[in-house]
Write a protein that holds these residues in place. Structure first.
Motif, short mmCIF file in Angstrom:
data_model
loop_
_atom_site.label_atom_id
_atom_site.label_comp_id
_atom_site.label_asym_id
_atom_site.label_seq_id
_atom_site.Cartn_x
_atom_site.Cartn_y
_atom_site.Cartn_z
N LEU A 24 0.76 -1.24 -0.03
CA LEU A 24 0.04 -0.02 0.05
C LEU A 24 0.85 1.31 -0.15
N THR A 25 2.17 1.01 0.53
CA THR A 25 2.90 2.19 0.68
C THR A 25 4.12 1.94 -0.64
N GLU A 26 4.05 1.26 -1.40
CA GLU A 26 5.28 0.98 -2.28
C GLU A 26 5.43 2.37 -3.03
N ASN A 27 4.46 2.95 -3.40
CA ASN A 27 4.61 4.05 -4.31
C ASN A 27 3.99 5.20 -3.69
N THR A 28 3.47 5.28 -2.27
CA THR A 28 2.68 6.33 -1.76
C THR A 28 3.24 6.50 -0.31
N ALA A 29 3.39 7.65 -0.21
CA ALA A 29 3.72 8.09 1.37
C ALA A 29 2.63 7.34 2.34
N LYS A 30 2.71 7.10 3.27
CA LYS A 30 1.59 6.68 4.37
C LYS A 30 0.70 7.58 4.56
N PRO A 31 0.95 8.91 5.02
CA PRO A 31 -0.12 9.71 5.32
C PRO A 31 -1.02 9.93 4.06
N ALA A 32 -0.63 9.47 2.81
CA ALA A 32 -1.41 9.69 1.56
C ALA A 32 -2.39 8.61 1.48
N VAL A 33 -2.11 7.31 2.17
CA VAL A 33 -2.73 6.24 1.95
C VAL A 33 -4.55 6.47 2.20
N PRO A 34 -5.33 6.08 1.39
CA PRO A 34 -6.74 6.19 1.53
C PRO A 34 -7.21 5.63 2.75
N PHE A 35 -8.44 6.31 3.54
CA PHE A 35 -9.01 5.88 4.75
C PHE A 35 -10.45 6.25 4.69
N GLY A 36 -11.23 5.31 5.15
CA GLY A 36 -12.82 5.58 5.37
C GLY A 36 -13.50 5.92 4.11
N GLY A 37 -13.12 5.49 3.11
CA GLY A 37 -14.08 5.78 1.93
C GLY A 37 -13.42 6.92 1.06
N LYS A 38 -13.44 8.00 1.77
CA LYS A 38 -13.18 9.27 1.10
C LYS A 38 -12.23 10.20 1.77
N TYR A 39 -11.34 9.75 2.60
CA TYR A 39 -10.46 10.37 3.20
C TYR A 39 -8.88 9.81 2.92
N ARG A 40 -8.02 10.63 3.33
CA ARG A 40 -6.49 10.12 3.45
C ARG A 40 -6.05 10.13 4.99
N ILE A 41 -5.02 9.44 5.28
CA ILE A 41 -4.74 9.58 6.74
C ILE A 41 -4.31 11.03 7.13
N ILE A 42 -3.80 11.52 6.20
CA ILE A 42 -3.07 12.91 6.33
C ILE A 42 -4.29 14.06 6.83
N ASP A 43 -5.65 13.67 6.43
CA ASP A 43 -6.77 14.60 6.68
C ASP A 43 -7.04 14.86 8.05
N PHE A 44 -6.74 13.91 9.22
CA PHE A 44 -7.11 13.81 10.50
C PHE A 44 -6.14 14.71 11.00
N GLN A 64 8.64 9.12 -1.02
CA GLN A 64 7.67 8.80 -2.11
C GLN A 64 6.61 10.26 -1.91
N PRO A 65 7.17 11.22 -2.11
CA PRO A 65 6.19 12.38 -1.55
C PRO A 65 5.17 13.02 -2.78
N LEU A 66 5.52 12.73 -3.98
CA LEU A 66 4.87 12.95 -5.10
C LEU A 66 3.04 13.03 -4.88
N GLU A 67 2.43 11.95 -4.62
CA GLU A 67 1.18 11.96 -4.49
C GLU A 67 0.62 12.81 -3.26
N LEU A 68 1.57 12.78 -2.07
CA LEU A 68 1.24 13.54 -0.87
C LEU A 68 1.15 14.90 -1.38
N ASN A 69 2.27 15.38 -1.83
CA ASN A 69 2.52 16.89 -2.31
C ASN A 69 1.24 17.14 -3.19
N GLU A 70 0.89 16.41 -4.27
CA GLU A 70 -0.28 16.75 -5.04
C GLU A 70 -1.63 16.82 -4.20
#
Length: 395
Positions: A24-44, A64-70
């Motif tokens: 799940l974090t192979e190409n994505t920073a952990k805070p950008a992982v989806p959670f709860g259907g419509k959120y990302r972890i960093i939203d909290f 892997q900051p690209l997706e998180l930055n976007e």
């Protein structure tokens, strides 16, 4: 250059690799992982800052900051698109003499002393980007001020048998900390650190510089900076937090946190006055066909349900075909489950297509909860029709 003085600046640590979340974090920073259907972890933590009146947030990225930055962008979905303050992405950067990655949590803040100095804050709150919770940081900061603390650490009581997994605060009756133990084999208390710290900035600044000058240091708050403050006789206090909080750094904890959203009285309620803000795309309402069967689910907009969904979290844009079954699972955005496919006890990454009649984690008999194996499929995979993915398998 200095800007208008801020009472408190938040520094959000979001650069960890998140290797325990596997693909799940192979190409994505952990805070950008989806959670709860419509959120990302960093939203909290971002939403907590906004709801607590903190309008200046530095996000320290690395892996892997690209997706998180976007995703964060200019901070508009959280009301953090401001000329003075707002949200700033803070990756490691090249200096005049050398460039280096963030070596530890304390070093990450040390490398951004100049950013904090621009706002001349009274206090700095250090946050983690991999926790699910709602918290009014303003109450913690007020407690910090009233107690005259140099550092205040948020703690929660954990079962004694789990205490050895945490940093443990041993406190006096007034809440002052007299000892900090990092993952002790025989814990003296159950006050576990949540990794949320409020520091008086002049004090933290001094200790960060001293820590950086120590070649033997791991440059870590729990291992180095906080023990150094205690040894120096500074005032450290514990701030008790007893509401929902979940570290989603593992597959099992991420699955459990999603399941905690379900039921008539969910353990964690996404509603209420403390709104969680998100950059989720605007989509039409979910469509539930006459053939669909749903029970105890969270189903987000843009999804099309023709099959059966039970005890699951379905993110936006998912398609579950007629005859398909999804149970005890988390589908991240834009997942397609083909006709007759079965998905049980699984986390399925964004954009994955599961072929007709495939069996994902289905053949599993549970004697108790400890037997449950979570099957994980990463982002943008195609599972062939009729394929069998065994319980606990990771793709």
């Amino acid at each position: 250059m200095k800007f208008q003085k801020k009472r408190c600046v938040a520094m959000l640590l979001a650069g960890g690799q998140g290797s325990r979340l596997l693909c799940l974090t192979e190409n994505t920073a952990k805070p950008a992982v989806p959670f709860g259907g419509k959120y990302r972890i960093i939203d909290f933590p971002l939403s907590n800052c906004v709801n607590s009146g903190i309008d200046t947030v530095g996000i320290l990225t690395q892996y892997q900051p690209l997706e998180l930055n976007e995703y964060v962008g200019n901070g508009a979905p959280w009301g953090l698109n401001r000329n003075h303050g707002g949200v700033q992405i803070l990756p490691p950067y090249q200096r005049s003499k050398r460039s280096e990655w963030y070596k530890g949590t304390a070093n990450a803040i040390y490398q951004n002393i100049q950013f904090i100095d621009r706002y001349d804050p009274d206090d700095v709150i250090i946050l983690s980007g991999d926790h699910i919770y709602k918290m009014d940081y303003a109450k913690m900061i007020d407690f910090h001020k009233d107690s005259g603390a140099d550092c205040t650490i948020a703690v929660r009581n954990v079962p004694l048998e789990e205490a050895s997994r945490f940093g443990i605060m041993n406190t006096n009756e007034d809440g002052s900390i007299y000892e900090f133990e990092e993952k002790p084999k025989k814990p003296k208390s159950t006050n576990a650190s949540m990794g949320i710290y409020v520091f008086r900035w002049p004090v933290l600044r001094k200790f960060l510089i001293e820590d950086e000058e120590d070649p033997k240091s791991d440059n870590d708050f729990g291992k180095n900076v906080i023990p150094a403050m205690l040894n120096a006789g500074l005032k450290l206090f514990a701030y008790n937090f007893d509401s929902y909080w979940k570290d989603v750094g593992t597959i099992k904890s991420l699955w459990e946190a999603n399941m905690d959203l379900l039921g008539e009285n969910p353990e964690f309620d996404l509603g209420g006055k403390d709104k969680i803000y998100s950059r989720s795309p605007a989509m039409p309402a979910a469509r539930l066909a006459a053939s669909s069967v749903t029970a105890n689910c969270l189903i987000c907009e843009g999804s099309e349900i023709d099959g059966t969904v039970r005890d699951s979290v379905i993110s936006y844009g998912c398609i579950i075909a007629e005859g398909a079954e999804v149970e005890n699972s988390v589908l991240m955005p834009d997942v397609v489950v083909g006709p007759g496919a079965v998905v049980k006890n699984a986390i399925v990454g964004e954009g994955t297509v599961i072929g007709e009649g495939a069996q994902i984690g289905a053949a599993q008999v549970l004697k108790d909860e400890s037997d449950r194996k979570i099957t994980v499929i990463g982002k943008d995979h195609e599972i062939e029709a009729g394929a069998l993915v065994k319980p606990g398998e990771v793709i």
